[in-house]
Design a protein around this motif. Structure first.
Motif, mmCIF file in Angstrom:
data_model
loop_
_atom_site.group_PDB
_atom_site.id
_atom_site.type_symbol
_atom_site.label_atom_id
_atom_site.label_comp_id
_atom_site.label_asym_id
_atom_site.label_seq_id
_atom_site.Cartn_x
_atom_site.Cartn_y
_atom_site.Cartn_z
ATOM 1 N N PRO A 186 0.828 -1.207 0.000
ATOM 2 C CA PRO A 186 0.000 0.000 0.000
ATOM 3 C C PRO A 186 0.865 1.262 0.000
ATOM 4 O O PRO A 186 1.879 1.330 0.700
ATOM 5 N N VAL A 187 0.460 2.240 -0.793
ATOM 6 C CA VAL A 187 1.157 3.522 -0.850
ATOM 7 C C VAL A 187 0.267 4.574 -0.190
ATOM 8 O O VAL A 187 -0.876 4.766 -0.593
ATOM 9 N N LEU A 188 0.814 5.247 0.830
ATOM 10 C CA LEU A 188 0.034 6.203 1.591
ATOM 11 C C LEU A 188 0.637 7.597 1.551
ATOM 12 O O LEU A 188 1.863 7.759 1.487
ATOM 13 N N LEU A 189 -0.235 8.596 1.607
ATOM 14 C CA LEU A 189 0.181 9.942 1.950
ATOM 15 C C LEU A 189 0.225 10.039 3.472
ATOM 16 O O LEU A 189 -0.618 9.456 4.153
ATOM 17 N N GLY A 190 1.180 10.790 4.001
ATOM 18 C CA GLY A 190 1.235 11.020 5.441
ATOM 19 C C GLY A 190 0.805 12.448 5.747
ATOM 20 O O GLY A 190 1.300 13.391 5.133
ATOM 21 N N ILE A 191 -0.098 12.599 6.693
ATOM 22 C CA ILE A 191 -0.598 13.921 7.073
ATOM 23 C C ILE A 191 -0.379 14.116 8.571
ATOM 24 O O ILE A 191 -0.893 13.339 9.392
ATOM 25 N N GLY A 192 0.385 15.148 8.934
ATOM 26 C CA GLY A 192 0.593 15.475 10.338
ATOM 27 C C GLY A 192 1.943 15.032 10.849
ATOM 28 O O GLY A 192 2.655 14.257 10.221
ATOM 29 N N GLY A 193 2.308 15.560 12.015
ATOM 30 C CA GLY A 193 3.585 15.207 12.624
ATOM 31 C C GLY A 193 4.660 16.227 12.319
ATOM 32 O O GLY A 193 4.428 17.244 11.664
ATOM 33 N N GLY A 194 5.868 15.941 12.799
ATOM 34 C CA GLY A 194 6.984 16.863 12.663
ATOM 35 C C GLY A 194 7.784 16.650 11.396
ATOM 36 O O GLY A 194 7.469 15.784 10.561
ATOM 37 N N HIS A 195 8.854 17.409 11.275
ATOM 38 C CA HIS A 195 9.668 17.394 10.056
ATOM 39 C C HIS A 195 10.306 16.033 9.795
ATOM 40 O O HIS A 195 10.486 15.632 8.646
ATOM 41 N N TYR A 196 10.661 15.312 10.864
ATOM 42 C CA TYR A 196 11.335 14.022 10.703
ATOM 43 C C TYR A 196 10.363 12.838 10.697
ATOM 44 O O TYR A 196 10.785 11.698 10.790
#
Length: 293
Positions: A201-211
């Motif tokens: 599965p390929v996901l977009l990540g939304i939220g969290g810090g720079h790392y």
């Protein structure tokens, strides 16, 4: 005849980039094939579609290198891998991978509000291989994603792989060798995004810090690949509108879902993004819904 290639880019003004390049050249066989900016171009001895070029300037501001290489070397870059240093005020020894593009202005190269295509499966596999090769050493480095940021602009899938975070690490050969070994390990199996198993599965990540700590943890534990990642500070800054979300989706090949780092987002933000992506037919997924590695 124009050859499809994996384009590996080093910069002579970047000591970490130069160390990774030299380690690649030392660890396996490459042949010289002409010059680019009066510097030798290397083609891998057995994997003929691996081409390594060196530029004299800053990578993040060297726009359209895919087109430039095509015109000068008569090859057709299909994916670009930038070898780079990583700079951080914290100065923690870090090995990172990340996609590129700008959610707002283009302060550090590229084009404003323009997202460069990602290579999620390749980038995530490389992240894991860096971690694997690091464990075989006595080095103490954090291995992680970084969220999408900075230039240059290209039209092909692109990723950065970096040694950070200060000159102390940039000039050392050992961390560069870890990345070079991981790259050669990666490229001994897969060269292009479409070579990977389709069940990742390929996901977009939304939220969290720079790392991207949450997305990194999930990638180390689950059968998943992250493409572009939007940090909370960009959301709070008001730059993430419908238009940029659409561009981010288009720049993430084989997208199957979105991962919301709920603990780092306001409840109203979670509700907004969940509804927005569901309306696009892109399901929000949790780690419980992903298979273990």
């Amino acid at each position: 005849m124009v050859y499809m290639t994996v384009l590996i880019i080093s910069s002579s003004e970047d000591p970490a980039s130069t160390n990774i390049k030299n380690s690649l050249l030392e660890q396996t066989t490459w042949d010289e094939h002409g010059t680019f900016y009066e510097t030798p171009v290397f083609r891998h001895g057995s994997m003929n579609d691996l081409v390594l070029v060196t530029i004299p300037d800053k990578k993040i501001r060297h726009e359209n290198i895919d087109q430039e290489v095509h015109e000068h070397l008569h090859v057709e870059p299909k994916i670009a891998l930038f070898l780079s240093r990583h700079r951080s005020k914290m100065g923690e020894p870090t090995l990172t991978v990340h996609p590129i593009g700008n959610f707002d202005n283009a302060e550090f190269g590229g084009k404003p509000k323009t997202i460069v295509p990602a290579a999620p499966r390749m980038m995530t596999h490389l992240l894991r291989l860096i971690n694997k090769h690091l464990k075989a050493t006595d080095l103490h480095y954090q291995v992680c994603y970084e969220v999408t940021h900075h230039g240059p602009f290209l039209k092909i899938p692109t990723l950065f792989v970096e040694v950070g975070s200060t000159e102390i690490q940039w000039v050392q050969k050992e961390p560069a060798a870890v990345i070079a070994s991981a790259l050669l390990d990666l490229l001994s199996m897969y060269h292009y995004e479409e070579d990977y198993p389709k069940d990742i599965p390929v996901l977009l990540g939304i939220g969290g810090g720079h790392y991207a700590p949450r997305f990194t943890d999930v990638a180390f534990q689950k059968n998943v690949a992250f493409g572009h990642m939007i940090p909370t500070y960009k959301i709070d800054g008001g730059t993430i509108d419908d238009d940029i979300l659409e561009k981010t989706i288009l720049a993430t090949p084989n997208l199957t879902g979105v991962y919301l780092h709920k603990k780092d987002l306001k409840k109203s933000q979670v509700t907004h993004f969940r509804t927005w992506f569901e309306n696009k037919g892109i399901p929000p997924l949790s780690s419980k819904e992903l298979l273990d590695l």
